[in-house]
Design a protein around this motif. Structure first.
Motif, mmCIF file in Angstrom:
data_model
loop_
_atom_site.group_PDB
_atom_site.id
_atom_site.type_symbol
_atom_site.label_atom_id
_atom_site.label_comp_id
_atom_site.label_asym_id
_atom_site.label_seq_id
_atom_site.Cartn_x
_atom_site.Cartn_y
_atom_site.Cartn_z
ATOM 1 N N ASN A 277 0.828 -1.206 0.000
ATOM 2 C CA ASN A 277 0.000 0.000 0.000
ATOM 3 C C ASN A 277 0.869 1.266 0.000
ATOM 4 O O ASN A 277 0.535 2.253 -0.661
ATOM 5 C CB ASN A 277 -0.916 0.002 1.219
ATOM 6 N N ALA A 280 1.959 1.720 -3.491
ATOM 7 C CA ALA A 280 0.842 2.185 -4.319
ATOM 8 C C ALA A 280 0.583 3.671 -4.112
ATOM 9 O O ALA A 280 0.313 4.412 -5.072
ATOM 10 C CB ALA A 280 -0.413 1.381 -3.986
ATOM 11 N N GLN A 281 0.671 4.130 -2.873
ATOM 12 C CA GLN A 281 0.470 5.556 -2.590
ATOM 13 C C GLN A 281 1.543 6.407 -3.263
ATOM 14 O O GLN A 281 1.260 7.481 -3.804
ATOM 15 C CB GLN A 281 0.484 5.794 -1.075
ATOM 16 N N SER A 284 0.985 7.100 -7.024
ATOM 17 C CA SER A 284 -0.047 8.066 -7.424
ATOM 18 C C SER A 284 0.508 9.459 -7.704
ATOM 19 O O SER A 284 -0.129 10.241 -8.416
ATOM 20 C CB SER A 284 -1.125 8.153 -6.339
ATOM 21 N N ARG A 291 7.790 5.854 -11.445
ATOM 22 C CA ARG A 291 6.690 4.891 -11.550
ATOM 23 C C ARG A 291 7.209 3.534 -12.036
ATOM 24 O O ARG A 291 6.747 2.487 -11.590
ATOM 25 C CB ARG A 291 5.598 5.415 -12.498
ATOM 26 N N LEU A 298 7.075 -4.129 -7.052
ATOM 27 C CA LEU A 298 5.917 -4.927 -6.637
ATOM 28 C C LEU A 298 6.029 -6.394 -7.044
ATOM 29 O O LEU A 298 5.141 -7.187 -6.737
ATOM 30 C CB LEU A 298 4.639 -4.330 -7.221
ATOM 31 N N THR A 306 -1.473 -6.658 -5.338
ATOM 32 C CA THR A 306 -0.907 -5.707 -6.292
ATOM 33 C C THR A 306 -1.685 -5.575 -7.609
ATOM 34 O O THR A 306 -1.493 -4.600 -8.342
ATOM 35 C CB THR A 306 0.531 -6.109 -6.634
ATOM 36 N N VAL A 309 -3.497 -2.227 -8.592
ATOM 37 C CA VAL A 309 -2.561 -1.125 -8.846
ATOM 38 C C VAL A 309 -1.875 -1.321 -10.183
ATOM 39 O O VAL A 309 -1.759 -0.390 -11.001
ATOM 40 C CB VAL A 309 -1.520 -1.037 -7.709
#
Length: 338
Positions: A277, A280-281, A284, A291, A298, A306, A309
């Motif tokens: 998580n 993932a945050q 964003s 990225r 992951l 995962t 996402v």
């Protein structure tokens, strides 16, 4: 024109009569006249020349240098001043080296002149110009007397040869926690080489006290020290290091090591969902290169955690990010994860 006898010149100028006679003998400042008794008499022009000589002496020029320039009307004063500045700087460096050496001897707490001579001998041997000789010496001092520790630490912090520095670090590590305070102080050095060698020595000691100093360096301004300290905190299962690890991945500072440390931390602590998580945050708000790195990080996590996402990245405007997400999804389908 007024004249002054040599005794009066000596009293008023602070220059001894003996030195005034020496100036006369070498032709630097000669009295223009003599009394009937043979005493030197200095004219106003003689006094001006004498003051000129003393001014040049106050700048650090030798009598030979003064003699060379004082009658040369074409000489450039800036050249002389620059030469004096360089000479003075060399003298300052030599004085600092002497103070440093004396402080090093004092730090060993010598009890006798034999102890002092022993320390000086070790210092000289560790200052050899041949890095391989310094390395061999360090390897032979791995069971050194603890009194040698200040000298060994100083030599290690100055050592630019990687192999010799490593050998000194192992010798220091054998002394245990006694070295930790000095190495912790060295982490605050203005010299990045000294900071990093101190950190590497703490890693080799690997005691609770050394690891505590390492963990406390997680906000250190030196990027290499900070990165390794963050990873060390993760190795000690400090879950609050997850955000810092993800930041390393995002910034590209040791992202591969940070990714591995994050996955291992998540596995050991059972906080797999939390780690995924955090990644993932970060995704964003990350730029395209970041990225890609975050998506690749992951790989070790369960598909159930995962997949949402990663699927959201399949249409990413950055083609490389989309391909990375597809690769991770494919790897999840073909292999095992945490």
């Amino acid at each position: 024109m007024s004249v002054v006898l040599i005794g009066d010149v000596a009293r008023h100028s602070g220059i001894s009569a003996r030195m005034l006679r020496h100036y006369d003998r070498i032709g630097l400042v000669s009295a223009s006249g003599r009394t009937t008794g043979g005493y030197r008499e200095y004219s106003d022009e003689d006094m001006r020349r004498l003051l000129h000589v003393e001014s040049l002496r106050s700048l650090g020029l030798s009598l030979a240098e003064i003699s060379e320039v004082i009658d040369d009307r074409e000489f450039d004063p800036a050249i002389v001043v620059t030469r004096v500045v360089e000479q003075t700087r060399r003298q300052i460096v030599q004085a600092q080296e002497l103070v440093h050496r004396l402080e090093g001897i004092t730090a060993t707490e010598p009890r006798s002149w034999d102890d002092v001579l022993r320390t000086i001998h070790l210092m000289h041997r560790l200052e050899k110009s041949d890095a391989s000789a310094r390395q061999r010496l360090a390897l032979r001092t791995q069971d050194a007397d603890q009194r040698d520790l200040p000298v060994l630490i100083d030599a290690m912090l100055r050592e630019e040869g990687e192999d010799a520095a490593g050998a000194l670090q192992w010798a220091i590590a054998r002394t245990g926690d006694a070295a930790v305070p000095a190495l912790a102080d060295a982490l605050g050095s203005d010299d990045p080489g000294r900071r990093r060698r101190a950190f590497d020595a703490l890693v080799k000691i690997d005691s609770p006290a050394a690891r505590q100093v390492i963990r406390e360096s997680a906000s250190h301004p030196d990027e290499r020290v900070r990165r390794r300290a963050i990873i060390a905190r993760a190795e000690d299962d400090e879950a609050d290091s997850m955000a810092a690890l993800v930041e390393l991945i995002r910034s590209g500072q040791g992202d591969v090591d940070a990714s591995d440390a994050l996955a291992a931390l998540a596995d050991r602590t059972g906080l797999i969902d939390v780690a995924a998580n955090v990644v993932a945050q970060a995704l964003s708000s990350a730029e395209a290169p970041a990225r890609r790195r975050l998506a690749a990080a992951l790989v070790p996590y369960p598909p159930a955690v995962t997949r949402p996402v990663l699927e959201s990245l399949l249409d990413d405007e950055d083609r490389a990010t989309a391909l990375t997400a597809q690769y991770v999804l494919d790897s999840h389908g073909a292999g095992e994860s945490l």
